[in-house]
Design an enzyme around this catalytic site. Structure first.
Site, PDB file in Angstrom:
ATOM      1  CD1 TRP A 110      27.100  43.901 -25.939  1.00  0.00           C
ATOM      2  CD2 TRP A 110      29.267  43.706 -25.444  1.00  0.00           C
ATOM      3  NE1 TRP A 110      27.185  43.532 -24.632  1.00  0.00           N
ATOM      4  CE2 TRP A 110      28.502  43.402 -24.295  1.00  0.00           C
ATOM      5  CE3 TRP A 110      30.652  43.631 -25.366  1.00  0.00           C
ATOM      6  CZ2 TRP A 110      29.092  43.039 -23.086  1.00  0.00           C
ATOM      7  CZ3 TRP A 110      31.228  43.283 -24.168  1.00  0.00           C
ATOM      8  CH2 TRP A 110      30.448  42.998 -23.033  1.00  0.00           C
ATOM      9  CE1 TYR A 166      26.957  48.936 -28.129  1.00  0.00           C
ATOM     10  CE2 TYR A 166      28.969  49.881 -27.213  1.00  0.00           C
ATOM     11  CZ  TYR A 166      28.190  48.772 -27.533  1.00  0.00           C
ATOM     12  OH  TYR A 166      28.654  47.506 -27.250  1.00  0.00           O
ATOM     13  CG  ASN A 209      34.864  47.378 -20.915  1.00  0.00           C
ATOM     14  OD1 ASN A 209      34.919  47.232 -22.123  1.00  0.00           O
ATOM     15  ND2 ASN A 209      33.768  47.804 -20.295  1.00  0.00           N
ATOM     16  CD  GLU A 210      32.419  50.863 -22.330  1.00  0.00           C
ATOM     17  OE1 GLU A 210      31.695  51.175 -21.358  1.00  0.00           O
ATOM     18  OE2 GLU A 210      31.972  50.473 -23.414  1.00  0.00           O
ATOM     19  NE  ARG A 270      37.009  44.012 -25.237  1.00  0.00           N
ATOM     20  CZ  ARG A 270      36.194  44.417 -24.268  1.00  0.00           C
ATOM     21  NH1 ARG A 270      34.966  43.952 -24.204  1.00  0.00           N
ATOM     22  NH2 ARG A 270      36.606  45.276 -23.364  1.00  0.00           N
ATOM     23  CG  HIS A 297      33.757  50.295 -26.684  1.00  0.00           C
ATOM     24  ND1 HIS A 297      33.605  49.897 -25.380  1.00  0.00           N
ATOM     25  CD2 HIS A 297      34.859  49.653 -27.166  1.00  0.00           C
ATOM     26  CE1 HIS A 297      34.564  49.039 -25.082  1.00  0.00           C
ATOM     27  NE2 HIS A 297      35.347  48.884 -26.149  1.00  0.00           N
ATOM     28  CD  GLU A 300      31.776  46.845 -25.557  1.00  0.00           C
ATOM     29  OE1 GLU A 300      30.648  47.385 -25.506  1.00  0.00           O
ATOM     30  OE2 GLU A 300      32.454  46.597 -24.559  1.00  0.00           O
TER      31      GLU A 300
END
Length: 540
Positions: free
Chosen positions: A284, A228, A159-160, A82, A226, A255
């Site tokens: 990531w 996290y 992105n986001e 990516r 994503h 990610e």
């Protein structure tokens, strides 16, 4: 989610291969000539399942590292990468030629290329973030580097695209973005990121995914989560993923890391769940993180021999890239990845006030050239103005008495694109003299941004065939996007030229165009003077 990679967040692809009995399944509207979604799975151009296993690389901040980084990423077993790009709204724009170069390098390293526009990160909460609409403008602007690459490239729209403020607009804005891209001729598999800094803790993406997928006329959209700190337990990971599996909708974990400032993500559960469900993931990120999240580097200092603990886990651990990645069929099945040579330098002839004929010597290719793209070059910006199956094309819709720079690319049947030819400069002839004119300039001002609707009236008895309108902003306004015309800006000076469909201003008639621009609150105003083809107009 907030993050600094030089500030960043990424996105990638993962598609569900498992489904619950009786669950509605996401069907493709047709079978495109590239990657496509069918029954909630990502298929390659040959109709085979493809599961992304790769990493993110911050090309836009480290363009000089990309050549070696892609080679090293492939050497670690990845099948995809990516690539972080910038639209020019927050970071320096990656132009058409740069995007084409990245795609070429991905193909040379037999990596599927996921291109993402990073400037949308945290919109609504991050003050400098761009809208999804601006991301669409960017993709349409670099379209010539994308068309023909559907077998090799996936487009991650933004992105986001929302932080933790205003994220309820995600559904409508994402549908609108998909619609504009499809209408603009982008036929690639699209990735759409979740709001809430990519982590979708509000379940906005999860609960509206079916409607967004149905809004894509190609039914070729993949959803990107994503993971996290929000996903710090195996139960949270599997619960989120299984909602998509049960709905038969494609998902990717674009990610994730092994730790983060907002919590400790459960990377073991993320990788195990992705493997069990047939879902793609991308870690990531390769290298270059800063601002306190250096621990997310997979290798230190872009040196593949200095792999970090996180890198060892992602590449070599259980359910890791080396053990689970399979190369895309377009490469392993012997697909053509060799680009044609550059065409010869074009020559200009048959110049009129609004057109020019270009000719060039043929490019060569191991399997055969199938077409050429003619681009207008303005600094670092390229705009495709004609396509041809032969070694010549007529470019129309130009402005009188104007100098243009053109170049040519060649394409082969596999969509490989050649290096750009040398450029040629050509000047159009003077057009008909413009008589009296007037300009109406109407503002819709929102403080830091505004729209302007401009009407140009030809108050003479003679039609205007091709036009250029010059004016200067009174303060620090900056044009972002234009419709029904084309614009260039140097400092406060703006030059607007017609599109092919707004070329003629009839006698006693008018044409209109508009633009979106940024401004400093309290300083926006109407330009003092407008000059049409050298004639000063009245302001109405």
């Amino acid at each position: 989610m907030r993050r600094t990679l030089a500030a960043a967040t990424g996105t990638v692809l993962a598609v569900c291969a498992a489904f619950l009995a009786g669950a509605p399944q996401a069907q493709a509207a047709d079978t495109p000539g590239g990657f496509h979604v069918q029954d909630g799975r990502l298929l390659d151009a040959g109709g085979k399942d493809f599961v992304l296993r790769g990493v993110n690389h911050a090309h836009t901040w480290y363009p000089d590292r990309t050549t070696q980084a892609l080679k090293d990423i492939k050497a670690q077993g990845a099948n995809s990468v990516r690539v972080v790009l910038a639209t020019g709204d927050q970071w320096t724009k990656n132009d058409t030629a740069d995007v084409a170069g990245v795609v070429s390098q991905c193909k040379a390293n037999r990596l599927v290329c996921i291109l993402e526009a990073h400037d949308t990160t945290g919109y609504g909460e991050a003050g400098a973030a761009a809208t999804l609409s601006k991301a669409v403008d960017y993709w349409l602007g670099v379209k010539s580097a994308l068309v023909g690459q559907e077998k090799y490239v996936l487009v991650n729209i933004g992105n986001e695209p929302y932080g933790n403020t205003g994220y309820t607009a995600w559904t409508a804005d994402t549908k609108a973005a998909i619609g504009r891209l499809r209408a603009g001729g982008i036929d690639h598999t699209l990735l759409v990121d979740a709001p809430n800094w990519g982590q979708d803790w509000s379940f906005t993406m999860r609960d509206n995914a079916a409607g967004v997928f149905a809004a894509d006329p190609d039914r070729n959209t993949v959803f990107d989560i994503h993971m996290y700190g929000v996903y710090d337990t195996a139960a949270e990971v599997s619960d989120y993923v299984d909602h998509f599996v049960a709905a038969g909708l494609p998902l990717v974990i674009g990610e994730f890391g092994n730790m983060h400032s907002d919590g400790d993500p459960d990377e073991d559960a993320i990788m195990a769940t992705a493997q069990a469900r047939g879902i793609g993931y991308l870690g990531w990120s390769w290298s270059g993180n800063g601002g306190g999240v250096e621990y997310l580097d997979l290798v230190q200092g872009f040196d593949a021999t200095r792999m970090t603990t996180w890198g060892q886990r992602l590449f070599n651990g259980a359910n890791g890239i080396r053990a689970t990645a399979k190369e895309a069929g377009v490469f392993s099945d012997g697909g053509d990845t060799t680009a044609p040579t550059a065409p010869g330098t074009p020559t200009a002839s048959d110049t009129t006030a609004s057109s020019v004929r270009l000719s060039w010597s043929a490019a060569t290719d191991d399997t055969g050239v199938t077409g050429y793209d003619v681009v207008r070059v303005s600094g670092s910006t390229e705009t495709t103005v004609a396509t041809s199956a032969t070694t010549g094309a007529t470019v129309t819709g130009l402005s009188p008495n104007t100098t243009y720079t053109f170049a040519v690319y060649a394409r082969d049947a596999a969509g490989n694109r050649s290096p750009r030819s040398a450029t040629v400069t050509a000047a159009t002839r003077p057009g008909s003299t413009t008589g009296a004119c007037s300009v109406s300039y109407r503002l819709s001002d929102w403080g830091s941004s505004f729209n302007a609707d401009v009407t140009v009236r030809n108050t003479s008895a003679q039609a205007v065939d091709g036009w250029t309108l010059d004016f200067s902003f009174p303060a620090a306004q900056r044009i972002n996007s234009v419709w029904n015309a084309r614009a260039t800006q140097s400092g406060s000076a703006v030059r607007v030229t017609n599109e092919s469909w707004t070329k003629t201003i009839p006698a006693a008639g008018s044409v209109g165009f508009g633009f979106n621009a940024s401004s400093t609150p309290g300083t926006n105003g109407v330009p003092a003077a407008f000059v049409l083809n050298g004639t000063t107009c009245t302001v109405s």
